[in-house]
Design an enzyme around this catalytic site. Structure first.
Site, mmCIF file in Angstrom:
data_model
loop_
_atom_site.group_PDB
_atom_site.id
_atom_site.type_symbol
_atom_site.label_atom_id
_atom_site.label_comp_id
_atom_site.label_asym_id
_atom_site.label_seq_id
_atom_site.Cartn_x
_atom_site.Cartn_y
_atom_site.Cartn_z
ATOM 1 N N CYS A 75 38.825 6.653 -6.048
ATOM 2 C CA CYS A 75 38.176 5.386 -6.410
ATOM 3 C C CYS A 75 37.316 5.610 -7.659
ATOM 4 O O CYS A 75 36.494 6.525 -7.715
ATOM 5 C CB CYS A 75 37.311 4.902 -5.246
ATOM 6 S SG CYS A 75 36.176 3.573 -5.676
ATOM 7 N N ASP B 99 -0.779 -10.035 -1.228
ATOM 8 C CA ASP B 99 -2.230 -9.966 -1.395
ATOM 9 C C ASP B 99 -2.634 -10.342 -2.811
ATOM 10 O O ASP B 99 -3.662 -10.972 -3.036
ATOM 11 C CB ASP B 99 -2.726 -8.554 -1.112
ATOM 12 C CG ASP B 99 -2.571 -8.191 0.344
ATOM 13 O OD1 ASP B 99 -2.928 -7.081 0.726
ATOM 14 O OD2 ASP B 99 -2.070 -9.054 1.105
ATOM 15 N N SER C 64 -17.693 -9.314 2.547
ATOM 16 C CA SER C 64 -16.535 -8.660 1.941
ATOM 17 C C SER C 64 -16.936 -8.236 0.537
ATOM 18 O O SER C 64 -18.083 -8.382 0.133
ATOM 19 C CB SER C 64 -15.332 -9.589 1.918
ATOM 20 O OG SER C 64 -15.643 -10.717 1.152
ATOM 21 N N ASP D 133 -6.782 0.079 3.237
ATOM 22 C CA ASP D 133 -6.226 -1.221 3.529
ATOM 23 C C ASP D 133 -6.043 -1.323 5.032
ATOM 24 O O ASP D 133 -5.001 -0.973 5.564
ATOM 25 C CB ASP D 133 -4.882 -1.348 2.805
ATOM 26 C CG ASP D 133 -4.499 -2.791 2.612
ATOM 27 O OD1 ASP D 133 -5.334 -3.659 2.938
ATOM 28 O OD2 ASP D 133 -3.385 -3.035 2.149
ATOM 29 N N LYS E 191 -20.244 1.517 -5.347
ATOM 30 C CA LYS E 191 -21.502 0.982 -4.824
ATOM 31 C C LYS E 191 -22.688 1.572 -5.562
ATOM 32 O O LYS E 191 -22.683 2.761 -5.892
ATOM 33 C CB LYS E 191 -21.651 1.361 -3.337
ATOM 34 C CG LYS E 191 -20.625 0.722 -2.440
ATOM 35 C CD LYS E 191 -20.824 1.138 -0.996
ATOM 36 C CE LYS E 191 -19.809 0.385 -0.141
ATOM 37 N NZ LYS E 191 -19.818 0.830 1.249
ATOM 38 N N CYS F 250 34.043 3.701 1.252
ATOM 39 C CA CYS F 250 35.356 3.699 0.662
ATOM 40 C C CYS F 250 35.810 5.157 0.719
ATOM 41 O O CYS F 250 35.123 6.036 0.208
ATOM 42 C CB CYS F 250 35.264 3.229 -0.796
ATOM 43 S SG CYS F 250 36.720 3.632 -1.761
#
Ligand code: JCF
Length: 675
Positions: free
Chosen positions: A438, A37, A86, A122, A297, A433
């Protein structure tokens, strides 16, 4: 065509328009974006800038003049009586203050302007039409002018009222067009994708795509099974409602039974809006749904009308976007890391990209199944996501960017560190493993042992542990307590001062609580939470070490898998020896967990609201220390509700159930009574 304009600029504008058309089609019509986006936003911003600087280049079919792409053919379409515009985007405080100045200039005033601010979800924008209180149609935004009729799908969303509540004046408006955002929450998204994986279906890349895909089902029975939600944020045409501000509108919608977001601030200044943006940004991870910014707004509807709109967006609103959490980049290589428990984890090395202000160069690939499922290859262009503090992840491969040169990755048959053969246990996605000597596992175990939530040994960091293991100075974590200054001093970049500091940090770490001690051992499936439960239940290390399997399994919060793992750990001779060695070296486990009889024994508390002198978490700890229990919701079993300022719905429920409601002072008194 245009005089005196640099041909490079014309070329770039054409390029941007074509790219934006293409990507908006991918995004809006196919629900399968090829770029992040933020990349889209950047291209759009660049095009807007160029068109503003070179008005001669504007064109009636530029993507900057449209709000998305045309709808698919399969649904009937319907015209919005007022276009669904939009929002213009802002990316910095400066953009927002500039917006405020634009508003003032547009209104030719110096007066303070008041705004409302709300989280920006969203999802997918929709418009619902109610006539005399009954839902008669619902449509998507589409291209802003015409949308797809998705009435039966929208009817499946539980939070959409089929019939409105009677408003203030006990009657419904004869016409109401309401607009909102349909989305899928974080939990719903996870469940939906888990179930798709179970059915061998491809998972959705993100909640937005899942919501869009669900709304565009031709069979509304499918939609009905999707966890769709909606928040309404505005209106189109409306009759019979007397509204003066955006705040009024939202209040009126609420009274009509229409769901609005609870995190809305009304009548605030632009500075307060910017503060609120910061606050939302911090709480973003805690919200049950994804947001990608905040909408600001102008509150007064009269001023909104005066300001009007451009062809693209209203002049009275702006979206203050958060820094992107997704970016595209390239997989340079895939490396295999060996963890503390021997699990082999593939990790992608990425071409470094900035995501949300942090440079990301690696992403976990989890395991081989995950790589196959997402078909991630070395050289691929991928979409990478970073959410909060979570390790970055690859969301998907952008297959259209493949050149054919990409290489398929295979997990090794041997441990990349010690060379012993790896195994894949039944029901497990991970390869392991299983050679406990190790070196990779040893290093990880020791790092974990010294880490913050465990022994918290200052200065004994990852690099130093690696050096010490490589030089044969450390083999098990018990060896930490036998380290000598001479050995430390001879290491790279280590003076006698730092050596002495580390030794004193080791000394200090020797007094430790039982739960940290258990956590430090790095037993599989025993994180700090389970370690806490074990410490509380057994109180003493010896008792835990000799606990029978059924004793372990009987503990609340401990399942069979954890019980088996704990039993096996303490059943192994070498582990008991190491634990003995730690204790012999002088580690003291602080008396903890033995549940004392306290003044609040057996009492169940619920906390709500803001307490004046302590946080709720501190209050919980105090209550637990005094033998009481704190739960999350009020029930008949609750003894006391502790209510602070602005209590939530818990207060109403406590009142309804007749639970004792007390304040902070009363709580303190209860705790010291009978002492
Ligand atoms: O949450 C949203 N995505 C969102 C979109 C919220 C709003 O208040 C919006 C919007 C798009 C347009 N308001 C407008 C005017």
């Amino acid at each position: 065509m245009q005089k005196n304009i640099d041909p490079e600029v014309i070329k770039r504008v054409t390029q941007l328009r074509e790219a934006l058309h293409h990507h908006s089609y991918r995004y809006y019509v196919l629900d399968d974006p090829e770029i992040s986006d933020s990349e889209y936003d950047r291209m759009m911003q660049e095009l807007i800038r160029l068109e503003t600087n070179y008005p001669d280049l504007s064109s009636p079919d530029s993507p900057t003049l449209r709000v998305g792409a045309p709808p698919l053919d399969k649904f009937e379409t319907i015209e919005h009586s007022i276009p669904m515009l939009s929002l213009d985007n802002g990316f910095s405080d400066a953009d927002i203050f500039e917006f405020d100045l634009r508003v003032k200039r547009g209104l030719d005033t110096d007066d303070t302007i008041f705004y409302t601010a709300e989280p920006k979800l969203d999802g997918v924008a929709v418009e619902l039409v109610y006539e005399n209180g009954r839902l008669i149609s619902a449509s998507t935004r589409g291209d802003g002018f015409r949308g797809e009729l998705i009435t039966s799908n929208v009817r499946t969303i539980r939070s959409v009222p089929m019939v409105l509540e009677k408003g203030k004046d006990r009657k419904n408006p004869s016409l109401l067009e309401v607009r909102g955002e349909v989305f899928i929450g974080k939990k719903g998204f996870k469940r939906l994708n888990d179930s798709r994986l179970d059915q061998n279906l491809p998972p959705f890349a993100n909640p937005r795509n899942a919501a869009a895909g669900s709304l565009r089902q031709l069979d509304s029975k499918v939609t009905a099974k999707r966890p769709l939600e909606i928040f309404f944020y505005g209106i189109g045409r409306v009759a019979d409602l007397d509204l003066e501000s955006h705040g009024d509108t939202l209040q009126a919608l609420k009274e009509l039974g229409i769901r609005i977001n609870s995190n809305i601030r009304t009548k605030i200044t632009i500075e307060e809006a910017v503060d609120y943006y910061r606050d939302l940004g911090e709480r973003r991870n805690l919200l049950p749904y994804d947001i990608d910014g905040m909408v600001i707004k102008v509150d007064s509807l009269r001023l909104q009308r005066l300001l009007g709109a451009t062809s693209r967006s209203p002049r009275w609103a702006i979206a203050y976007k958060f820094k992107a959490s997704q970016e595209t980049t390239q997989v340079l290589d895939i490396e295999v890391q060996v963890g503390r428990t021997g699990a082999l984890t593939p990790v992608a090395h990425l071409f470094p990209v900035k995501i949300g202000g942090v440079t990301v160069g690696r992403a976990t690939l989890h395991n081989e199944d995950e790589i196959r499922r997402k078909d991630i290859r070395i050289g691929d262009t991928v979409l990478v996501q970073r959410a909060g503090d979570v390790i970055p992840e690859i969301v998907k491969v952008i297959t259209s960017k493949r050149s054919g040169e990409e290489r398929i990755f295979k997990m090794p048959l041997n441990c990349p560190v010690c060379g012993s053969p790896v195994i894949r246990a039944q029901d497990e996605a991970a390869l392991r493993c299983i050679d406990i000597s190790c070196l990779a596992q040893i290093k990880q175990r020791i790092k974990h042992f010294a880490s913050k939530g465990a022994f918290d040994i200052d200065g004994l960091g990852d690099k130093l542990v690696e050096q010490l293991v490589d030089k044969d100075l450390l083999f098990s974590y018990a060896d930490i307590f036998r380290l000598k200054e001479d050995a430390l001093k001879n290491l790279e970049r280590m003076g006698s001062k730092s050596a002495a500091n580390i030794l004193s940090a080791i000394e200090e770490s020797k007094r430790i609580t039982l739960s940290r001690f258990i956590y430090a051992l790095g037993i599989r499936h025993v994180g700090d939470h389970v370690a806490g439960i074990l410490a509380k239940t057994f109180g003493r290390l010896e008792i835990l070490m000799s606990a029978a399997p059924d004793e372990l399994e009987a503990i609340e919060g401990v399942g069979p898998v954890v019980a088996e793992s704990v039993g096996r750990f303490f059943g192994a001779d070498e582990n008991r020896k190491i634990v003995d060695a730690i204790i012999t070296s002088g580690v003291q486990i602080l008396g903890e967990g033995v549940q004392e009889e306290g003044t609040l024994s057996g009492k169940v508390f619920v906390l709500t609201g803001t307490l004046a002198t302590i946080t709720r978490d501190e209050a919980r700890k105090l209550i637990e220390k005094a033998g009481g229990k704190v739960t999350g919701s009020v029930s008949r079993n609750t003894d006391y509700l502790v209510a602070g300022a602005s209590p939530g719905s818990k207060l109403k429920r406590a009142e309804a159930l007749g639970v004792d409601i007390i304040d902070e002072q009363t709580l303190m008194k209860l705790m010291i009574e009978d002492r």
